[in-house]
Motif scaffolding. Structure first.
Motif, PDB file in Angstrom:
ATOM      1  N   THR A   1       0.851  -1.192   0.000  1.00  0.00           N
ATOM      2  CA  THR A   1       0.000   0.000   0.000  1.00  0.00           C
ATOM      3  C   THR A   1       0.884   1.239   0.000  1.00  0.00           C
ATOM      4  O   THR A   1       1.811   1.333   0.806  1.00  0.00           O
ATOM      5  N   SER A   2       0.590   2.155  -0.918  1.00  0.00           N
ATOM      6  CA  SER A   2       1.345   3.412  -0.956  1.00  0.00           C
ATOM      7  C   SER A   2       0.570   4.466  -1.720  1.00  0.00           C
ATOM      8  O   SER A   2      -0.358   4.157  -2.473  1.00  0.00           O
ATOM      9  N   GLN A   3       0.966   5.701  -1.516  1.00  0.00           N
ATOM     10  CA  GLN A   3       0.461   6.852  -2.249  1.00  0.00           C
ATOM     11  C   GLN A   3       1.690   7.604  -2.751  1.00  0.00           C
ATOM     12  O   GLN A   3       2.502   8.047  -1.942  1.00  0.00           O
ATOM     13  N   MET A   4       1.831   7.708  -4.048  1.00  0.00           N
ATOM     14  CA  MET A   4       2.951   8.452  -4.628  1.00  0.00           C
ATOM     15  C   MET A   4       2.368   9.623  -5.402  1.00  0.00           C
ATOM     16  O   MET A   4       1.547   9.423  -6.299  1.00  0.00           O
ATOM     17  N   HIS A   5       2.787  10.835  -5.040  1.00  0.00           N
ATOM     18  CA  HIS A   5       2.241  12.033  -5.677  1.00  0.00           C
ATOM     19  C   HIS A   5       3.386  12.830  -6.292  1.00  0.00           C
ATOM     20  O   HIS A   5       4.391  13.082  -5.626  1.00  0.00           O
ATOM     21  N   PHE A   6       3.209  13.194  -7.563  1.00  0.00           N
ATOM     22  CA  PHE A   6       4.230  13.912  -8.302  1.00  0.00           C
ATOM     23  C   PHE A   6       3.664  15.245  -8.807  1.00  0.00           C
ATOM     24  O   PHE A   6       2.633  15.263  -9.479  1.00  0.00           O
ATOM     25  N   GLU A   7       4.320  16.332  -8.464  1.00  0.00           N
ATOM     26  CA  GLU A   7       4.045  17.658  -9.005  1.00  0.00           C
ATOM     27  C   GLU A   7       5.392  18.330  -9.180  1.00  0.00           C
ATOM     28  O   GLU A   7       6.219  18.305  -8.254  1.00  0.00           O
TER      29      GLU A   7
ATOM     30  N   SER B   1       8.003  20.035  -6.473  1.00  0.00           N
ATOM     31  CA  SER B   1       7.339  19.855  -5.178  1.00  0.00           C
ATOM     32  C   SER B   1       7.828  18.585  -4.495  1.00  0.00           C
ATOM     33  O   SER B   1       8.291  17.656  -5.145  1.00  0.00           O
ATOM     34  N   ARG B   2       7.695  18.578  -3.163  1.00  0.00           N
ATOM     35  CA  ARG B   2       7.993  17.389  -2.361  1.00  0.00           C
ATOM     36  C   ARG B   2       6.680  16.892  -1.763  1.00  0.00           C
ATOM     37  O   ARG B   2       5.896  17.668  -1.255  1.00  0.00           O
ATOM     38  N   HIS B   3       6.484  15.584  -1.849  1.00  0.00           N
ATOM     39  CA  HIS B   3       5.307  14.966  -1.239  1.00  0.00           C
ATOM     40  C   HIS B   3       5.757  13.779  -0.405  1.00  0.00           C
ATOM     41  O   HIS B   3       6.531  12.939  -0.870  1.00  0.00           O
ATOM     42  N   GLU B   4       5.279  13.737   0.826  1.00  0.00           N
ATOM     43  CA  GLU B   4       5.651  12.682   1.765  1.00  0.00           C
ATOM     44  C   GLU B   4       4.514  11.681   1.898  1.00  0.00           C
ATOM     45  O   GLU B   4       3.348  12.024   1.734  1.00  0.00           O
ATOM     46  N   GLY B   5       4.885  10.427   2.172  1.00  0.00           N
ATOM     47  CA  GLY B   5       3.883   9.380   2.308  1.00  0.00           C
ATOM     48  C   GLY B   5       4.428   8.189   3.080  1.00  0.00           C
ATOM     49  O   GLY B   5       5.507   8.249   3.678  1.00  0.00           O
ATOM     50  N   ILE B   6       3.673   7.118   3.021  1.00  0.00           N
ATOM     51  CA  ILE B   6       4.022   5.870   3.699  1.00  0.00           C
ATOM     52  C   ILE B   6       3.981   4.743   2.661  1.00  0.00           C
ATOM     53  O   ILE B   6       3.097   4.699   1.813  1.00  0.00           O
ATOM     54  N   TYR B   7       4.946   3.840   2.744  1.00  0.00           N
ATOM     55  CA  TYR B   7       5.011   2.658   1.883  1.00  0.00           C
ATOM     56  C   TYR B   7       4.897   1.450   2.803  1.00  0.00           C
ATOM     57  O   TYR B   7       5.790   1.197   3.609  1.00  0.00           O
ATOM     58  N   GLN B   8       3.767   0.728   2.721  1.00  0.00           N
ATOM     59  CA  GLN B   8       3.520  -0.416   3.602  1.00  0.00           C
ATOM     60  C   GLN B   8       3.662  -1.710   2.819  1.00  0.00           C
ATOM     61  O   GLN B   8       3.075  -1.864   1.749  1.00  0.00           O
TER      62      GLN B   8
ATOM     63  N   PHE C   1       7.572   2.052   5.690  1.00  0.00           N
ATOM     64  CA  PHE C   1       8.648   3.009   5.471  1.00  0.00           C
ATOM     65  C   PHE C   1       8.073   4.393   5.187  1.00  0.00           C
ATOM     66  O   PHE C   1       7.095   4.516   4.447  1.00  0.00           O
ATOM     67  N   ALA C   2       8.679   5.423   5.756  1.00  0.00           N
ATOM     68  CA  ALA C   2       8.331   6.803   5.413  1.00  0.00           C
ATOM     69  C   ALA C   2       8.993   7.127   4.080  1.00  0.00           C
ATOM     70  O   ALA C   2      10.154   6.787   3.861  1.00  0.00           O
ATOM     71  N   THR C   3       8.255   7.763   3.179  1.00  0.00           N
ATOM     72  CA  THR C   3       8.809   8.126   1.877  1.00  0.00           C
ATOM     73  C   THR C   3       8.659   9.622   1.628  1.00  0.00           C
ATOM     74  O   THR C   3       7.799  10.283   2.213  1.00  0.00           O
ATOM     75  N   ALA C   4       9.499  10.135   0.760  1.00  0.00           N
ATOM     76  CA  ALA C   4       9.365  11.498   0.247  1.00  0.00           C
ATOM     77  C   ALA C   4       9.781  11.464  -1.218  1.00  0.00           C
ATOM     78  O   ALA C   4      10.746  10.781  -1.578  1.00  0.00           O
TER      79      ALA C   4
END
Length: 145
Positions: free
Chosen positions: A75-81, A84-91, A97-100
């Motif tokens: 499970t993850s959310q990856m956002h690209f703009e 920009s920096r977008h932070e999320g979680i990779y399960q 794991f914390a992601t950016a």
């Protein structure tokens, strides 16, 4: 708009290690909703000798942003703009794991036969840089039905 069957090809390359390129293809569904493109597909993967895992993925995008959502064994959310920096979680079954993601460039090209998305970004996990990457997502409208 009724969903249309498409072929999705994703090529991901760490820019410092061209030989580490990963290419995958899936069959999925495409539709356009409120001026956003939406692609949905299921991903199956397995490590050697392990039981297969799956995730249901949705890619939502327009000319200015791309959002990839995965739900399932991974499970993850990856956002690209751009810029920009977008932070999320990779399960994963192996840990969380914390992601950016720092997006350096984003290009969406539409043609009669499909769509091509080019993303240039830096991936960080648990506050450490992992790699600079290029991801190319190709959506072919001429998928076999």
């Amino acid at each position: 708009m009724n969903p249309e069957q498409v072929t999705i090809t994703i090529v991901s390359t760490p820019t410092e290690q061209k030989e580490a390129k990963i290419e995958t293809s899936y069959t999925g569904l495409y539709r356009k909703v409120s001026n956003k493109h939406v692609i949905s597909y299921e991903e199956a993967f397995a490590a050697d000798g392990e039981a297969p895992m799956t995730s249901k993925n949705i890619i939502r995008f327009n000319q200015n942003m791309v959002h990839i959502s995965k739900k399932g064994d991974v499970t993850s959310q990856m956002h690209f703009e751009k810029d920009s920096r977008h932070e999320g979680i990779y399960q994963t079954p192996f840990g969380t794991f914390a992601t950016a993601i720092d997006t350096h460039d984003l290009l969406v090209e539409e043609t009669a036969s499909g769509i091509r998305i080019v993303l240039l970004y830096t991936l960080h996990m648990n506050h450490a840089k992992v790699s600079k990457n290029e991801m190319i997502i190709s959506i072919d409208h001429n998928a076999e039905s």
